[in-house]
Structure formats: C-alpha cells, structure tokens
Design a protein around this motif. Structure first.
Motif: not given
Length: 324
Positions: A109, A113, A135, A138
């Motif tokens: 992940s 991003f 972003a 995250t």
C-alpha cells in the motif's frame, strides 16, 4: 564344611582319613596337618576371590543395565526433541509465511501511493489537496501498522531472551484505557464501551500495561468481524486487586483452545486463522505475569468472548471516584 563340623561335634572321637592314620612319625603327621591347613586357606582365598568377582560382575551387570536404561531414556529424549524441532520448524515456516503476508500488505500500500505521488511529481502535475491528504493518511496508517508489527516481533524476542522488564509507577488505569480506545480506528459497525470508574490508580508500568489493553482490544476487534460492541470493564475487587476485562460479541473461543490462544504464533498456524501474527495475546500474558497478575478467558453472558486481567492487591490502590 559346616555339615562336617556338625558331624564332628556329635561324636566323642574323630579318626582322620587313612592317609593321615597311616603316618607313624609325629613330624610327618604335623607336616600333613600343615599342608591340609595350607590347602584349606588357599581354598578359602579362592572362594573369597570368586565371591568378590561375582559381586563385581553383579555390579557391572547392574551398571550396564543402568547404562542401557539411560541410553534408552536419551534415545527417547532425542526422539521427543527431534519431534519438537520438527514442529517448531513447521511453526516457524508457517509464521514466516504469515508474517511476510502481514508485512507485505502495508508495504504494498505504501509503495503504491508513493509511486502515484512520484509519478505526478515527475510529470510536474499539480497534486490535488484531497489526493495528497488521502495519500498521506494512508501512508501514516500503514507505517503505523508496520511499526506495530515490528514492535510485536521485538517484544517477543525480548521475552524469549528473558530481557523484558517493567518499571511500575503509580498510574491512572482509566487514562490508559481511554488512550487505548482512542487508538482504535475501526471502520466496521462497532461500538466501544467503557464501564468503569472515573479514576483508578495502580502500580503498573504505564507503557507496557497500555500494550496489554491494546492487544486485548485488537484481539476483540479481530474476533468480531461482524461488528457489535466491545466493552472494556475496569474495577477494583474487595481485596484491593484490579480487574480489567475486554468483552466482544464475536466468534468466541472454544473451551479446548482457551490456553492455546496465549501461545506464540497460535493464530499463525491455528485452524481459525483470522490474520495476525499470533503474538498479541502471548505478549499480553507475559506482561501481565511480570506485574504478578493473571489473564484468562471467561464465558460471557452472550455470544463472544471475555478476556480478564487480574492484578494482585499489591498493585491496587484505594478506590477513587464514582463509577462512570
């Protein structure tokens, strides 16, 4: 010899064998007696040496039997140890597989991003504020997960090396519970409830004991995928001890697994794998035991499970504040 002696004692007169009575000269008779005595002594010596040899042989046989028994015991120990090593190797391999999966998810992940942001930056395109915020949120969330996973691994290594230490100080447990609840970012349809006093002080290591609460909350969330409520109960028993409970409305824990869940990597190779490294409850129990307490599973009134931590009276303080 003994029967012959009894026969001689039963008679008033004893006549030696003809080889002795045929001797006329007194000197020859004394010589014969001397030779007979020497033979008797030699025979006694041989008999004694034979008896000692027999005893030595019996001791050797007993020692050999002990050696053989010890050899068989060591063979059994080696077989059991080899089995344990095979099981440990299988558990390690399974754990590494699960750990790799758990670590790969946040890393993937993060990488995704970061690549999107880098692509926009290299094209000199303006990044929309909401896109950048999403972003970064995250990235923050996934780095937090990575930190959490690595911390569990480090804690486990310290426990195995016997180096995990606590530094108890007077601490408000309610503050620790509220801080642990504030860290829960669960998007499921779930409610977190605190049932306890406004303040309750105890002698604990605040950092380590907050870890216990977090591990129990994480376990409750993981074991109740369909939502429901998670209730944290806190109170003081009549003897001055502390009772902390975390109750969920999830899948529950079968009675035959209520001790196994506190073992290392249990979930990593268990039949009911629900993701995770299987270290949280193991670490929680070790920390609680360092505080002189116990952690166990109770049967709640409804579907789910209840994990209960009890601390001894030496850790508790006087009750303070009304119930919340």
């Amino acid at each position: 010899g003994k029967p012959m002696g009894q026969i001689c004692d039963a008679h008033a007169r004893v006549i030696p064998a003809e080889s002795y009575t045929s001797l006329i000269d007194e000197g020859e008779r004394l010589c014969a007696v001397t030779l007979l005595q020497q033979k008797a002594q030699s025979l006694e010596t041989v008999i004694e040496e034979h008896r000692k040899a027999q005893l030595s042989l019996e001791r050797s046989e007993a020692e050999l039997a002990d050696v053989l028994a010890e050899h068989k015991r060591m063979e059994q120990v080696l077989r059991e140890r080899n089995q344990e090593l095979r099981e440990a190797g299988a558990a390690r391999d399974e754990f590494l597989s699960v750990a790799a999966h758990e670590l790969k998810t946040p890393v993937t992940s993060l990488q995704g991003f970061v690549q999107l942001l880098l692509r926009d930056a290299r094209r000199q395109r303006e990044i929309a504020p909401e896109r950048l915020t999403s972003a970064l949120d995250t990235v923050e969330l996934q780095t937090g997960k990575l930190t959490h996973l690595v911390a569990r691994l480090l804690d486990t290594a310290q426990i195995e090396a016997g180096k995990l230490r606590i530094e108890p100080v007077r601490t408000d447990l309610v503050v620790l519970v509220q801080a642990a609840l504030a860290r829960q970012h669960d998007g499921a349809n779930r409610a977190f409830v605190f049932d306890g006093p406004a303040h309750l002080e105890a002698m604990v290591d605040p950092i380590r004991f907050e870890q216990v609460i977090i591990h129990l909350l994480d376990n409750a969330v993981k074991c109740s995928p369909d939502g429901g409520s998670v209730t944290v109960g806190l109170g003081q028993s009549d003897d001055g001890g502390i009772r902390l409970s975390v109750t969920d409305q999830g899948v529950g824990v079968p009675p035959d697994e209520r001790e196994d869940v506190f073992e290392r990597f249990h979930e990593a190779h268990g039949r009911r794998h629900l993701s995770g490294l299987g270290l949280g409850l193991y670490i929680a129990r070790q920390i609680v035991e360092l505080h002189g307490g116990l952690v166990r599973i109770e049967e709640p009134e409804h579907r789910g499970s209840r994990f209960v931590v009890t601390l001894p009276p030496s850790a508790g303080g006087a009750p303070t504040g009304p119930a919340a």
